[in-house]
Design a protein around this motif. Structure first.
Motif, mmCIF file in Angstrom:
data_model
loop_
_atom_site.group_PDB
_atom_site.id
_atom_site.type_symbol
_atom_site.label_atom_id
_atom_site.label_comp_id
_atom_site.label_asym_id
_atom_site.label_seq_id
_atom_site.Cartn_x
_atom_site.Cartn_y
_atom_site.Cartn_z
ATOM 1 N N THR A 85 129.457 -8.766 60.921
ATOM 2 C CA THR A 85 128.355 -8.650 59.963
ATOM 3 C C THR A 85 127.824 -10.018 59.564
ATOM 4 O OG1 THR A 85 130.028 -8.478 58.201
ATOM 5 C CG2 THR A 85 129.085 -6.420 59.034
ATOM 6 N N LEU A 88 125.565 -11.208 62.460
ATOM 7 C CA LEU A 88 124.350 -10.407 62.484
ATOM 8 C C LEU A 88 123.407 -10.833 61.358
ATOM 9 C CD1 LEU A 88 125.811 -6.870 63.272
ATOM 10 C CD2 LEU A 88 124.328 -8.241 64.757
ATOM 11 N N ALA A 89 123.973 -11.149 60.189
ATOM 12 C CA ALA A 89 123.148 -11.653 59.086
ATOM 13 C C ALA A 89 122.602 -13.039 59.407
ATOM 14 C CB ALA A 89 123.972 -11.692 57.799
ATOM 15 N N ARG A 92 119.364 -13.416 61.144
ATOM 16 C CA ARG A 92 118.148 -13.052 60.429
ATOM 17 C C ARG A 92 117.906 -13.884 59.182
ATOM 18 N NH1 ARG A 92 116.210 -7.755 61.540
ATOM 19 N NH2 ARG A 92 117.342 -6.739 63.248
ATOM 20 N N ASP A 142 115.045 -10.967 54.932
ATOM 21 C CA ASP A 142 115.076 -9.818 55.832
ATOM 22 C C ASP A 142 116.060 -8.787 55.276
ATOM 23 O OD1 ASP A 142 114.583 -9.100 59.030
ATOM 24 O OD2 ASP A 142 116.452 -8.325 58.200
ATOM 25 N N PRO A 143 115.618 -7.532 55.027
ATOM 26 C CA PRO A 143 116.512 -6.545 54.394
ATOM 27 C C PRO A 143 117.737 -6.209 55.243
ATOM 28 C CG PRO A 143 114.457 -5.514 55.128
ATOM 29 C CD PRO A 143 114.271 -6.992 55.239
ATOM 30 N N VAL A 144 117.564 -6.133 56.573
ATOM 31 C CA VAL A 144 118.718 -5.858 57.434
ATOM 32 C C VAL A 144 119.719 -7.012 57.349
ATOM 33 C CG1 VAL A 144 119.486 -5.436 59.793
ATOM 34 C CG2 VAL A 144 117.346 -4.427 58.976
ATOM 35 N N GLY A 145 119.205 -8.228 57.319
ATOM 36 C CA GLY A 145 120.080 -9.385 57.174
ATOM 37 C C GLY A 145 120.843 -9.370 55.870
ATOM 38 N N VAL A 147 121.672 -6.677 54.094
ATOM 39 C CA VAL A 147 122.692 -5.624 54.177
ATOM 40 C C VAL A 147 123.900 -6.121 54.971
ATOM 41 C CG1 VAL A 147 123.208 -3.350 55.117
ATOM 42 C CG2 VAL A 147 121.068 -3.726 53.891
ATOM 43 N N CYS A 148 123.641 -6.809 56.085
ATOM 44 C CA CYS A 148 124.748 -7.344 56.884
ATOM 45 C C CYS A 148 125.543 -8.382 56.099
ATOM 46 C CB CYS A 148 124.213 -7.957 58.173
ATOM 47 S SG CYS A 148 123.561 -6.755 59.355
#
Length: 294
Positions: A85, A88-89, A92, A142-145, A147-148
């Protein structure tokens, strides 16, 4: 200086040095993302870290209880999830911002396990530094970043608890080596799918090994030693130094400049960490265990 003070000072120095190595390794990993992908880099980091630690520790597989194996397995899962995670963050978000969000896990843990007024004061100051290190750009993240990064924060808290238990149950670096091997096995299929033919190139394998040494082997070994000398609360707040070292590494190695607000945040987390270590002096720590020889 008393023996206890000398021991605590050594632990603080090891944590700081481990953080510096970890963020330099993370900066190098970012430069490799276009070739390996985040999950490919995670696999290289964990596989090489496991090989190095297994060669050093040569852990025995006999005479272990089911509870000890369960603790090692939980730590291995935490390592795989935390690294996955986090990278992945990092793909982004900026390095400093990613670690800033990630450090919320240890901060929350420090409040829960300490339960003292001083812990709330220093945790609050460190949290203010974490917010300031965002540099006023949270709305552009970045919202996905995010969350990760939050997933990495939760995993980091589980890692701290698991590392402390494994460090007390296993001599030297045996438990850490076994947990790293489990984490590497978990990351293997994801990394192979992401990196592909790159894994056959000696230059990328060498860089992956360098990232593993900087980002995993050295920091995790130093933290294992430090957790035997510091309470989990003091260690958790001390880890708030991570955003500062990440921001510096991002600035120097990746050209991610620091704003005045980020510099203020860096100063706040340093002060909070120093205050946490100072107020934890003289308090009883964990029971002594065998010292690693690595």
């Amino acid at each position: 200086m008393t023996p206890g003070g000398s021991s605590s000072g050594l632990a603080v120095g090891l944590v700081a040095l481990g953080l510096a190595c970890q963020e330099v390794g993370a900066a190098i990993a970012v430069l490799l993302f276009p070739h390996t992908g985040p999950l490919g880099m995670v696999m290289l980091r964990l596989v090489f870290s496991a090989l190095i630690l297994l060669a050093i520790a040569r852990p025995s597989l006999r005479g272990r209880t089911r509870e000890e194996w369960a603790a090692v397995a939980r730590l291995g899962v935490a390592l795989a999830v935390m690294n996955g995670t986090f990278y992945l963050a990092l793909d982004r978000l900026a390095l400093g911002v990613t670690v800033t969000i990630e450090v919320l896990g240890p901060l929350a843990l420090s409040i829960l396990v300490a339960g003292t007024r001083a812990a709330w004061i220093w945790a609050g100051l460190a949290l203010a530094g974490v917010v300031a290190l965002g540099g006023g750009g949270w709305d552009r993240l970045d919202p996905v970043g995010v969350v990760c990064a939050l997933g990495a924060a939760v995993s980091w808290a589980f890692y701290i608890r698991g590392q402390a238990r494994v460090g007390r149950a296993f001599p030297k670096l045996e438990g850490l080596a076994l947990a790293m091997a489990i984490g590497a096995a978990i990351s293997l299929p994801f990394g192979l799918a992401a990196a592909g033919p790159v894994l056959l190139r000696p230059d990328f394998l060498a860089l992956g090994a360098a990232v593993a040494i900087l980002s995993s082997t050295i920091p995790y070994a130093f933290e294992l030693i430090a957790l035997r000398r510091l309470t989990e609360a003091a260690f958790g707040i001390l880890m708030s130094l991570a955003p500062a070292t990440a921001a510096l590494a991002g600035w120097i190695l990746l050209g991610q400049a620091l704003s005045w607000l980020e510099i203020l945040g860096l100063a706040l987390v340093v002060c909070a960490s120093a205050g946490a270590v100072w107020t934890s002096r003289g308090r009883p720590g964990p029971e002594p265990v065998a010292e690693p020889l690595a």
